[in-house]
Design an enzyme around this catalytic site. Structure first.
Site, PDB file in Angstrom:
ATOM      1  N   GLY A 346       0.838  -1.193   0.000  1.00 22.21           N
ATOM      2  CA  GLY A 346       0.000   0.000   0.000  1.00 22.21           C
ATOM      3  C   GLY A 346       0.870   1.238   0.000  1.00 22.21           C
ATOM      4  N   ALA A 347       1.944   1.175   0.807  1.00 19.11           N
ATOM      5  CA  ALA A 347       2.870   2.292   0.932  1.00 19.11           C
ATOM      6  C   ALA A 347       4.122   1.788   1.622  1.00 19.11           C
ATOM      7  CB  ALA A 347       2.240   3.412   1.758  1.00 19.11           C
ATOM      8  N   MET A 348       5.227   2.556   1.499  1.00 15.21           N
ATOM      9  CA  MET A 348       6.470   2.145   2.146  1.00 15.21           C
ATOM     10  C   MET A 348       7.147   3.358   2.760  1.00 15.21           C
ATOM     11  SD  MET A 348       8.671  -0.120   2.998  1.00 15.21           S
ATOM     12  CE  MET A 348      10.109   0.333   3.978  1.00 15.21           C
ATOM     13  N   GLU A 349       7.534   3.187   4.045  1.00  9.86           N
ATOM     14  CA  GLU A 349       7.999   4.312   4.853  1.00  9.86           C
ATOM     15  C   GLU A 349       9.466   4.683   4.636  1.00  9.86           C
ATOM     16  OE1 GLU A 349       7.199   1.233   6.123  1.00  9.86           O
ATOM     17  OE2 GLU A 349       8.561   0.672   7.755  1.00  9.86           O
ATOM     18  N   ASN A 350       9.991   4.623   3.397  1.00 10.59           N
ATOM     19  CA  ASN A 350      11.380   5.028   3.173  1.00 10.59           C
ATOM     20  C   ASN A 350      11.624   6.365   3.859  1.00 10.59           C
ATOM     21  OD1 ASN A 350      11.545   2.847   1.169  1.00 10.59           O
ATOM     22  ND2 ASN A 350      10.237   4.212  -0.023  1.00 10.59           N
ATOM     23  N   HIS A 382       0.094   6.422   9.134  1.00  9.18           N
ATOM     24  CA  HIS A 382       0.858   5.200   9.428  1.00  9.18           C
ATOM     25  C   HIS A 382       2.326   5.375   9.001  1.00  9.18           C
ATOM     26  CE1 HIS A 382       1.271   0.714   9.722  1.00  9.18           C
ATOM     27  NE2 HIS A 382       2.283   0.985   8.909  1.00  9.18           N
ATOM     28  N   GLU A 383       2.530   5.797   7.776  1.00  9.05           N
ATOM     29  CA  GLU A 383       3.908   5.886   7.268  1.00  9.05           C
ATOM     30  C   GLU A 383       4.698   6.952   8.012  1.00  9.05           C
ATOM     31  OE1 GLU A 383       4.675   3.450   5.496  1.00  9.05           O
ATOM     32  OE2 GLU A 383       2.599   2.862   5.105  1.00  9.05           O
ATOM     33  N   HIS A 386       6.173   5.960  11.279  1.00 11.91           N
ATOM     34  CA  HIS A 386       7.422   5.195  11.165  1.00 11.91           C
ATOM     35  C   HIS A 386       8.659   6.092  11.068  1.00 11.91           C
ATOM     36  CE1 HIS A 386       6.094   1.068  10.760  1.00 11.91           C
ATOM     37  NE2 HIS A 386       5.382   1.273   9.682  1.00 11.91           N
ATOM     38  N   GLU A 405       5.313  -2.645  13.181  1.00 12.51           N
ATOM     39  CA  GLU A 405       4.070  -2.499  12.424  1.00 12.51           C
ATOM     40  C   GLU A 405       2.848  -2.336  13.331  1.00 12.51           C
ATOM     41  OE1 GLU A 405       3.986  -1.555   9.674  1.00 12.51           O
ATOM     42  OE2 GLU A 405       5.878  -2.180   8.773  1.00 12.51           O
TER      43      GLU A 405
HETATM   44 ZN   LIG Z   1       4.100   0.049   8.532  1.00 15.64          ZN
END
Ligand SMILES: [Zn+2]
Ligand SMILES: *[C@@H]1O[C@H](CO)[C@@H](O)[C@H](O)[C@H]1NC(C)=O
Ligand SMILES: *[C@@H]1O[C@H](CO)[C@@H](O)[C@H](O)[C@H]1NC(C)=O
Ligand SMILES: *[C@@H]1O[C@H](CO)[C@@H](O)[C@H](O)[C@H]1NC(C)=O
Ligand SMILES: *[C@@H]1O[C@H](CO)[C@@H](O)[C@H](O)[C@H]1NC(C)=O
Ligand SMILES: *[C@@H]1O[C@H](CO)[C@@H](O)[C@H](O)[C@H]1NC(C)=O
Ligand SMILES: *[C@@H]1O[C@H](CO)[C@@H](O)[C@H](O)[C@H]1NC(C)=O
Length: 936
Positions: A346-350, A382-383, A386, A405
């Site tokens: 869905g998404a990535m917290e780079n 959410h991202e 992180h 998570e």
């Molecule tokens: Zn996450």
């Protein structure tokens, strides 16, 4: 502080008094932790302190001999910094391949003597330096040993250098590599994403490193604890922009068609959080948070259509919220967020460059629904959570993924609530995490949150950690802990944890230690056990308890809750408590107020009766989520045969008066099982009459508050409940519902360029209009589907076309699913599932799949997750002996073809069908009788 009211109990008429029962008592009592048993299972109580007594893990029977055969890096070398240069080619070479080339220099220091250098490298072709895959030099006074030989280990993804003499402890060295990789469209590592704009095909180079794909981009020490500073340079075409974690500091033209962009060095960080992107995207930006640069990136057209505005509007406030909540400033100098046309997660917290699916970042004020908007807010929250928890402080290894998570999945509700305070979004954790994971964690096949480090080694084992238990149970138990300690104390411990370990790594017990410290530093606060002891009960054991309160005696007992009454509990069942829970007369007891506790509650029948009569006379005396909880607990207790099915059904009686979304949604999710089990039997007629009676007032309510359907309800969750009201009312035959949606759909058919249906209602209205219409309605939907330019609009139509009750239309649609010019290959299995969801379509879909199993398997079944969903979807209604026999025969007949990723799903389908047959046999007569009596 410290006394948290956890059970509400009314005393006297109409007076709601909170009983003085500490949450701690129930939490401490729940699933009493059995040390002996845990030891037998090889799980030490404290990973951090008991590590010496850890038995060898059972999962690795023979320890590999050579260090390069281990999936974990040796602990002799630690990286300090990297210089990485990457040059992706956005046009194919003569062989039609998209490539990237790169150069990397990593400075590392030697902390244990060794004559081996082992570093991750996967699917990269390394350039030779004098016959070796890499070049080594010493830093400062250090002289590098000469390289004897180098080789690649494919299985464990290593580049290995054997040196002629040992590296010196304390000295630092530089390892240089030059490499070439494929910029494939595989969504892993540095990859290629394509899209079409104004008829022109565009190529984007982007990346996804979590969990083990950085090594597919450049040789690196690819473990989360191997943090380092990265100085990145990207070479790219003029007319494109390059992005990475750091802020770009220079972008010069180097030769005619090329540009070289350099980025400021990153903070000390893990490889899985790196990101590299080259695209022709554009951005909108703000610097509302003092000096912090906030940008939203997307396709030019999307930004021009202002689809990034909403994301930009909420990002600043959400970052401010976390700065305050964590008591720590945002650790980087910029925050980029980018929407990608192709993206797996869905998404990535780079860190500093978060990547999203378009649907998770872009909001179209005209076309997007309320649900789309909520998803954008919660995913961003959410991202961004992180950026501190996970990125600034990172768990040592993937076995602790649940903490990372689970934490973000909990605080995303806090961040989203700050951005959209009118949504009451914090309550929704009950539906989207707590009740959702209860369903999985109530199965005998569940597993504990926590795994030992030794149990998680291979990339496949790491991938397995990303599951509902980690995310949703993690969120539920952390929410419980926060409410139990109180939010200020929880936040204080959190802040001290983040500040202590900034730029470093931890294990989950470090958080418990800091929370314990916060408790200690809070005057007057007492908890009955250490945070550590309390949380072990929830993290080291699977499942959750059902707490039974007998208000006649005042006793409280608990046992492991299992949905299947025939499965064996593997957990001990001790712990009776007597805490003034005796009530009489009209007094009632309700436990687990706010549903802060991760458990279900059962009562003696008298108290159930009193709660039900309270719901029927004055449901607003209980909070919205408590109403939802009573329903969900009762239905699940009945499934587990702990209470009578009719008692569960009785919790739905007051719904005629209910207007709120969360209790309705909870009831509909539970009643859905009854619909699936009975919609082909005589029970359905009575069920339909009952639900029609229950939904009618809700339908009328929305008709009124929307001024005869001309407005949108103002309340956020009212908008969701309006969708439920229309959907259920139409399928149960409430007067006026079908006419209403038919007229909307007609209007649209008459002027296809002007769709009068509100985006919120489209999914439901399309489905109902097609269900009650014929070929004309269907063919119109098909034309609109073929013309749809917005992905979410196409999905709505594709699912709605499965709603028709006309068999030949359904069969024709099934045929379309195997024609890629009609239905895209990636959408085939989900379309068949939509058809199987329809009671008329189910047998057609089952016949279709059986008849063509080997074709479907060959063309659509390779390693795809959706394949097990297909089997689940088709067999959801199976509840007769005949269907069970068919299912078994299907399995036998196709053994030679195989079932691939649906193998387990097929076994589960047989198991679930067996359970359904049993449930229907035991309950059908009572359920029919009940619905018949209640529907008149
Ligand atoms: Zn996450
Ligand atoms: C990395 O790049 C910086 C700046 O260009 C340079 O000063 C440094 O020497 C490089 N380090 C290595 C190990 O190549
Ligand atoms: C790597 O080398 C192999 C063997 O020469 C070749 O087949 C492959 O295409 C190369 N891959 C890349 C990405 O250059
Ligand atoms: C973003 O915020 C601005 C200013 O408050 C507002 O006018 C605009 O409507 C918002 N956009 C969206 C999509 O919410
Ligand atoms: C916030 O952090 C500062 C310094 O890091 C510290 O002095 C202060 O006590 C913290 N506040 C809270 C509420 O934890
Ligand atoms: C449930 O209760 C009803 C009425 O109280 C009773 O007739 C029935 O036998 C019970 N059903 C089960 C499955 O125990
Ligand atoms: C809704 O329609 C009814 C009957 O058609 C009418 O009496 C009523 O005034 C309408 N209400 C509104 C708010 O338009």
């Amino acid at each position: 502080m410290g006394r948290v009211y956890y059970v509400s109990k009314n005393v006297g008429l109409g007076m709601l008094v909170l009983a003085t029962i500490a949450l701690a008592t129930i939490i401490a009592l729940s699933i009493a932790y059995d040390k002996e048993r845990a030891k037998n299972r090889g799980k030490p109580e404290n990973e951090a302190t008991d590590s010496t007594s850890m038995p060898t893990p059972l999962t690795t029977p023979s320890t590999p001999k050579e260090p390069w055969d281990h999936y974990r890096l040796p602990d002799s070398l630690v990286p300090v910094s990297y210089n990485v240069t990457l040059w992706p080619r956005l046009r194919p070479n003569a062989d039609g391949m998209y490539l990237f080339t790169g150069y990397s220099a990593v400075i590392f220091s030697c902390v244990k003597e060794t004559d081996l250098i082992i570093i991750h490298s996967n699917k990269l072709n390394l350039t030779n330096f004098y016959g070796h895959h890499a070049k080594l030099s010493g830093l400062g006074d250090a002289t590098a040993p000469t390289i004897q030989k180098t080789w690649l280990v494919v299985k464990t993804h290593y580049l290995v250098l054997q040196l002629r003499s040992a590296l010196a402890v304390g000295a630092s060295y530089v390892l240089h590599t030059e490499f070439q990789g494929e910029l494939a469209d595989d969504l892993e590592g540095f990859y290629r994403s394509e899209y079409t704009e104004d008829g022109v095909k565009k190529v984007v180079a982007t990346s996804q490193m979590q969990a083990t794909y950085a090594r597919k981009t450049f040789p690196c020490f690819d473990e989360p604890a191997m943090k380092a500073v990265f100085t990145v340079t990207i070479i790219h075409d003029q007319g494109t922009v390059a992005l990475s974690n750091g802020r770009e500091i220079d972008s010069v033209i180097d030769g005619m068609p090329l540009r070289v962009t350099t980025f400021e060095p990153t903070e000390r960080m893990s490889t899985y959080l790196l990101a590299f992107i080259v695209s022709d995207f554009v951005n909108i930006q703000s610097t509302q948070n003092s000096n912090l640069l906030i940008r939203i990136w997307a396709r030019r057209k999307a930004i021009e259509d202002r689809q990034g505005d909403y994301a930009l509007n909420v990002t600043g406030p959400i970052l401010q919220f976390y700065e305050h909540y964590y008591n720590a400033t945002y650790p980087l100098s910029k925050s980029d967020q980018i929407a990608l046309p192709d993206f797996n997660a869905g998404a990535m917290e780079n860190w500093g460059l978060v990547t999203y699916r378009e649907t998770a970042l872009l909001y179209d004020p005209i076309m997007s629904s309320t649900g789309n908007k909520e998803r954008i807010t919660t995913v961003i929250a959410h991202e961004l959570a992180h950026m501190w928890f996970g990125n600034l402080v990172t768990l040592q290894w993937w076995n602790d993924l649940w903490l990372n998570e689970g934490f973000a999945s909990y605080v995303e509700y806090l961040g989203a609530d700050y951005a959209e305070p009118t949504w009451n979004i914090k309550d929704q954790i009950i539906l989207y995490d707590v009740h959702k994971v209860f369903a999985v964690d109530a199965l005998a096949s569940s597993h504990p949150l926590s795994r030992r480090e030794e149990e998680v080694n291979t990339p496949a084992q790491i991938s397995e950690m990303f599951n509902t238990i980690s995310y949703s149970k993690g969120a539920a138990v952390l929410r419980m802990l926060s409410e139990f300690l109180t939010e200020p104390v929880f936040a204080k411990g959190l802040s001290s944890y983040l500040n202590t370990f900034a730029f470093g790594n931890t294990v989950y017990t470090d958080l418990w230690d800091h929370l314990q410290q916060a408790v200690k530093n809070t005057p007057g606060m007492h908890i009955p056990h250490t945070v550590h002891n309390i949380m072990n009960r929830w993290t080291l054991q699977m499942g959750f308890p059902v707490v039974t309160i007998d208000t006649r005696t005042g006793s409280i007992t608990q046992k492991h809750f299992l949905l299947d009454p025939d499965s064996e509990s593997v957990l001990p069942n001790p712990g009776n408590a007597h805490i003034q829970m005796r009530v009489s007369g009209e007094d009632w007891v309700l436990a687990n107020t706010n549903v802060s506790g991760y458990f279900r509650v059962n009562y003696d029948l008298d108290n159930w009766d009193r709660l039900l009569s309270l719901l029927n006379t004055n449901h607003q005396a209980l909070s919205i989520i408590n109403r939802a909880q009573i329903i969900d607990d009762a239905f699940n207790l009945a499934r587990a045969k702990i209470i009578n099915t009719t008692l569960a059904l009785r919790t739905s009686k007051y719904l005629a008066k209910e207007r709120d979304y969360i209790p309705w949604e909870s009831a509909l999710r539970n009643l859905d099982y009854y619909i699936l089990m009975f919609d082909r039997t005589e029970v359905y007629g009575a069920l339909q009459l009952y639900l029609k009676k229950q939904i009618q007032p809700l339908f009328e309510y929305f008709k009124t508050i929307t001024a005869n359907w001309t407005k949108v309800p103002t309340g956020h969750t009212d908008r969701y409940n309006q969708i439920n009201a229309i959907g259920i009312a139409c399928s149960m035959g409430v007067d006026g519902c079908r006419e209403l949606i038919k007229s909307w759909y007609r209007q649209w058919m008459e002027s296809p360029h002007h769709n009068p249906i509100h985006p919120n209602l489209k999914t439901t209205v399309y489905c109902s209009a097609i269900a009650f219409g014929g070929v004309e309605e269907w063919d119109f939907a098909w034309r609109m589907f073929k013309n749809a330019t917005l992905a979410s609009e196409a999905v709505r139509l594709r699912s709605a076309m499965a709603c028709t009750k006309v068999p030949w239309l359904l069969n024709r649609y099934l045929e379309y699913t195997l024609d890629p010019t009609k239905i895209r290959k990636q959408d085939a299995t989900s379309t068949i599932q939509y058809i199987a969801r329809n009671v008329v379509g189910m047998p057609l879909a089952w016949n279709f799949v059986r008849a063509r199993w080997s074709y479907i398997f060959q063309h659509y079944g390779r390693g795809s997750f959706s394949f097990s969903n297909l089997v689940n979807g088709i067999t959801k209604r199976f509840s007769t002996d005949f269907e069970l026999q068919e299912l078994k025969k299907f399995k036998e007949d196709n053994l030679h073809v195989g079932f691939g990723s649906a193998t387990l799903a097929l076994e589960q389908a047989i198991e679930k069908t067996t359970a359904n047959i049993k449930w229907v046999t035991e309950n059908k007569a009572h359920v029919l009788k009940w619905f018949t009596e209640e529907s008149t």
